[in-house]
Design a protein around this motif. Structure first.
Motif: not given
Lengths: 229, 281, 44, 235
Positions: B49, B222, B226
């Motif tokens: 990620l 994202l 992550a």
């Protein structure tokens, strides 16, 4: 609870009356801090600025309260050093004293000591920094609630560090960030009380009151679990 | 301890029970670390990620109109804020749980979370001031969020200092738990007071009209995912380190106990004045 | 524009995570070596 | 307690089963089995560092219990709340004398008496009895001798009238007269139904008062030296 608080407060004040550690060491310390602030900021700034107040007078509220907070660190430290001598902390645990009462008593004794300290430092700041006073009521309310907040929070954190070898270094680290709102509120409210308009200060007095209330509550609820083990 | 042990097994690695009997060299090697199948999956997912997030955040997405490329700092700044707050939330929760039932699982969890939280608050402050330089023209503004965040950092540094002390375990856990609860109150009070303070002193706000396009929002999203994965990975590992340390302490104590019980044999019994019954029991 | 702030920011954060994670793993390995297998049951 | 006393059957005051107590990572008590019945006077012997003081602190509810189980005065040592209640009913005379250096004897005793909810008028006779009358009462604790501090500390203990007396080296630092007073107080206390646990090096002295002795070595009872080792009451 209140009976226990009175008992502990009277004992702590009696010890102070005899040993005179606050009067003989911590008050002079606060005065030295005030003097040093003045020197560090430069006494030349005592000349009047455009709006009729000197730079020194403008920063006086903040400097005053920083000096008080530093002295308060020593005062709460002293309050628990007394209990650390000769195993008294154990003896306190073995009495039937209500932990909340012990908290209130110790905090009240420190508060009384701090009031006296603030009176002396206040006169010092008045002379050294040349501040006017616009509103006595606001000033009094600020001082009372700030002192309550500092002593309540200070007593809680000093108890967290009580009986530890690193007590003297741990309490400032834990306590000073916590006192940020008090320092902010007290400085702004005091500024308003000295230079006016007082209306700017009263809302901060509310914050000071809320903080004091919060920490008195924390102390009453949590003192047992801090001290008893 | 026993109670906490079993709960830690249940909570930390529910999915890894299959590898219990595997005695292959590979599993032997992996047993000598803090990793397990769960954390391996979590770690790889986090890294993947992060890689995608870097590609989008630093390459595919464009600069923002007002902030230009410094908007890219926000893709790691805001996720760090999320992780830090979640960690301090876990510390709070763990402290409450410890006070309620003396669970050493939650005690260790509170400690682990506070350490990870401090790490991420440092990231928040670093990225915040790096973002501030081009945006405000200075690394440090007496901005309410920056100020109160740095106070929060100091408070939890104090919490960790209390935890590091060489104290009887029960006393330290007890006091740390009280501090862990009170610290959340402090964070809230400090945050609002500082905010109020700045709003009185100057009306200028530091918010900038942002116009994030789809790609920016996606990078941002994202980043959050992550960082959450990586934060959870760090948390599990930090917890296991703490747990193993407590296990080692227990072993040390067992050895000390044996030694202590043998003390009697090492000393001659010179003060047995009243009575001695000869013979070994 | 502003890459001179973005790059150090990413390096510090990602490097910080890598450094902390690396130290954590090393610490974990050391501890795991000292711990007898039956005490490492959280991995089962 | 009075109910149980009325039945005439001695009840168990201290019941320890394999108790382990860890002080700063060190297992001061490494597995103690001890049973003491109401009204007993038990002498705890053992070399320095054998865990005598920790045993007394444990019975006072001040030390943590990290293994085994224990009940003192009917309070479960493993339970925090009950341990707190125990502290109020047990009395400990420790090496530390629990005095505020800046306060006088009078002020110290008055504070601890009030903190323990003792009637103020019971204090004076006790102070007289312990030889702390007159001028001594207005002397600051910091200028007292070790023996006088011990007497002041003992005075507080006597005022509290605890059900369990835990005396850690009560004779240390006292003159002959003071030691005699301690012995009398102990017998007196037992007469009122209290139970007494004394640690001492002065074995001959305590053997006169004690019903039996137990020996601690390496943090647990030395079964060879102390198994049902009854000493005849000398009085």
């Amino acid at each position: 609870m209140l009976r226990d608080a009175r008992l502990v407060a009277r004992k702590d004040l009696r010890i102070e009356l005899v040993s005179k550690v606050i009067a003989g060491q911590i008050v002079p310390f606060g005065l030295i801090v005030l003097l040093l602030f003045g020197l560090a900021v430069s006494p030349d700034l005592a000349v009047l600025g455009r709006d009729g107040r000197s730079v020194l007078a403008q920063v006086a509220p903040g400097l005053f309260w920083v000096a008080v907070v530093l002295s308060a660190l020593l005062a709460v430290g002293r309050s628990f050093a007394v209990e650390a001598q000769d195993g008294n902390l154990d003896a306190l645990k073995m009495t039937g004293l209500d932990p909340a009462g012990v908290f209130l008593g110790k905090a009240a004794a420190v508060a009384v000591e701090l009031f006296i300290l603030e009176l002396i430092l206040g006169i010092g700041a008045f002379i050294l920094y040349g501040t006017p006073i616009a509103s006595w009521a606001l000033l009094a309310a600020t001082i009372v609630l700030t002192t309550a907040g500092i002593t309540a929070a200070g007593t809680v954190y000093a108890a967290l560090a009580a009986g530890l070898r690193v007590r003297d270094t741990l309490v400032p680290l834990l306590l000073l960030p916590v006192l940020t709102p008090v320092l902010l509120g007290a400085s702004i409210a005091t500024e308003a009380a000295l230079f006016g308009p007082p209306s700017d200060g009263w809302s901060w007095v509310l914050l000071l009151g809320a903080f004091a209330l919060l920490y008195v509550g924390v102390g009453i609820v949590a003192f047992g679990s801090i001290m008893e083990e | 301890m026993g109670r906490a042990q079993s709960s830690s097994e249940a909570d930390v690695s529910p999915s890894a029970s299959a590898s219990a009997d595997a005695a292959t060299p590979a599993s032997r090697a992996q047993r000598l670390s803090t990793s397990s199948r769960l954390t391996r999956v979590l770690g790889i997912a986090g890294l993947l990620l992060l890689g995608i997030m870097l590609a989008f955040g630093l390459w595919f997405s464009g600069p923002e109109i007002a902030m230009r490329d410094s908007v890219r700092l926000l893709y790691i700044h805001v996720p760090s804020v999320f992780v830090a707050y979640l960690c301090f939330g876990v510390t709070f929760l763990g402290s409450v749980q410890y006070l309620r039932n003396q669970s050493s699982f939650w005690d260790l969890m509170a400690h682990a979370a506070a350490e990870i939280g401090v790490l991420f608050v440092v990231f928040v402050l670093v990225t915040g001031s790096l973002w501030g330089k081009p945006t405000w023209g200075t690394y440090w503004q007496w901005d309410p969020r920056l100020t109160s965040t740095s106070m929060m950092l100091l408070m939890y540094v104090g919490y960790l200092a209390l935890r590091r002390l060489d104290l009887p375990g029960e006393v330290r856990s007890q006091r740390a738990a009280v501090l862990g609860i009170v610290s959340i109150l402090n964070v809230i009070v400090v945050h609002y007071s500082v905010k109020w303070w700045r709003s009185l002193h100057q009306s200028q706000t530091f918010g900038i009209d942002t116009q994030m396009d789809g790609l920016m929002l996606f990078s941002f999203f994202l980043g959050v995912i992550a960082f959450l994965a990586i934060g959870a990975w760090l948390l599990v590992h930090r917890f296991r380190v703490g747990w193993m340390e407590s296990q080692l302490d227990e072993i040390r104590l067992e050895h000390a106990l044996v030694e202590r019980r043998n003390e009697g044999r090492a000393y001659p019994r010179e003060d047995d004045l009243l009575q001695v019954r000869p013979g070994e029991s | 524009m502003h890459w001179e702030f973005v790059i150090p920011g990413y390096i510090i954060v990602l490097g910080g995570i890598a450094l902390y994670g690396g130290l954590l793993i090393r610490r974990g390995r050391r501890l795991a070596e000292q711990l007898p297998p039956e005490r490492r049951r959280f991995l089962d | 307690m009075s109910d149980r006393a009325d039945t005439g059957v001695p009840s168990t005051v201290v019941q320890l089963d394999g108790v382990i107590s860890v002080i700063n990572g060190f297992p001061a008590l490494s597995g103690i089995d001890l049973e003491i019945e109401e009204g007993e006077i038990v002498l705890v012997r053992g070399p320095n560092g054998a865990g005598k003081s920790t045993l007394l602190r444990l019975c006072a509810g001040l030390a943590s219990i990290d293994g085994g189980s224990g009940e003192v005065l009917g309070f479960d040592l493993g339970d925090r709340r009950q341990r707190r209640s125990l502290r109020r009913e047990a009395g400990l005379l420790a090496h530390q004398t629990f005095l505020y250096d800046d306060l006088t004897v009078d002020e110290n005793v008055a504070f601890w008496a009030a903190a323990n909810r003792v009637e103020p008028d019971t204090v004076d006779p006790v102070l007289d009895r312990l030889g702390l009358a007159g001028r001594l009462r207005s002397v600051r604790a910091s200028s007292l001798s070790a023996g006088q501090r011990r007497r002041a500390s003992l005075a507080v203990l006597v005022c509290r009238r605890p059900r369990l007396w835990l005396l850690d080296e009560p004779h240390a630092g006292l003159d002959a007269d003071g030691q005699r007073v301690v012995d009398q107080l102990v017998r007196h206390a037992v007469g009122f139904g209290a139970t007494v646990l004394i640690s001492s090096h002065d074995v001959d002295r305590v053997a006169e008062v004690a019903d039996r002795s137990v020996t601690l070595v390496g943090g647990r009872l030395d079964s060879q030296a102390s198994a049902s080792n009854r000493v005849r009451r000398a009085s």
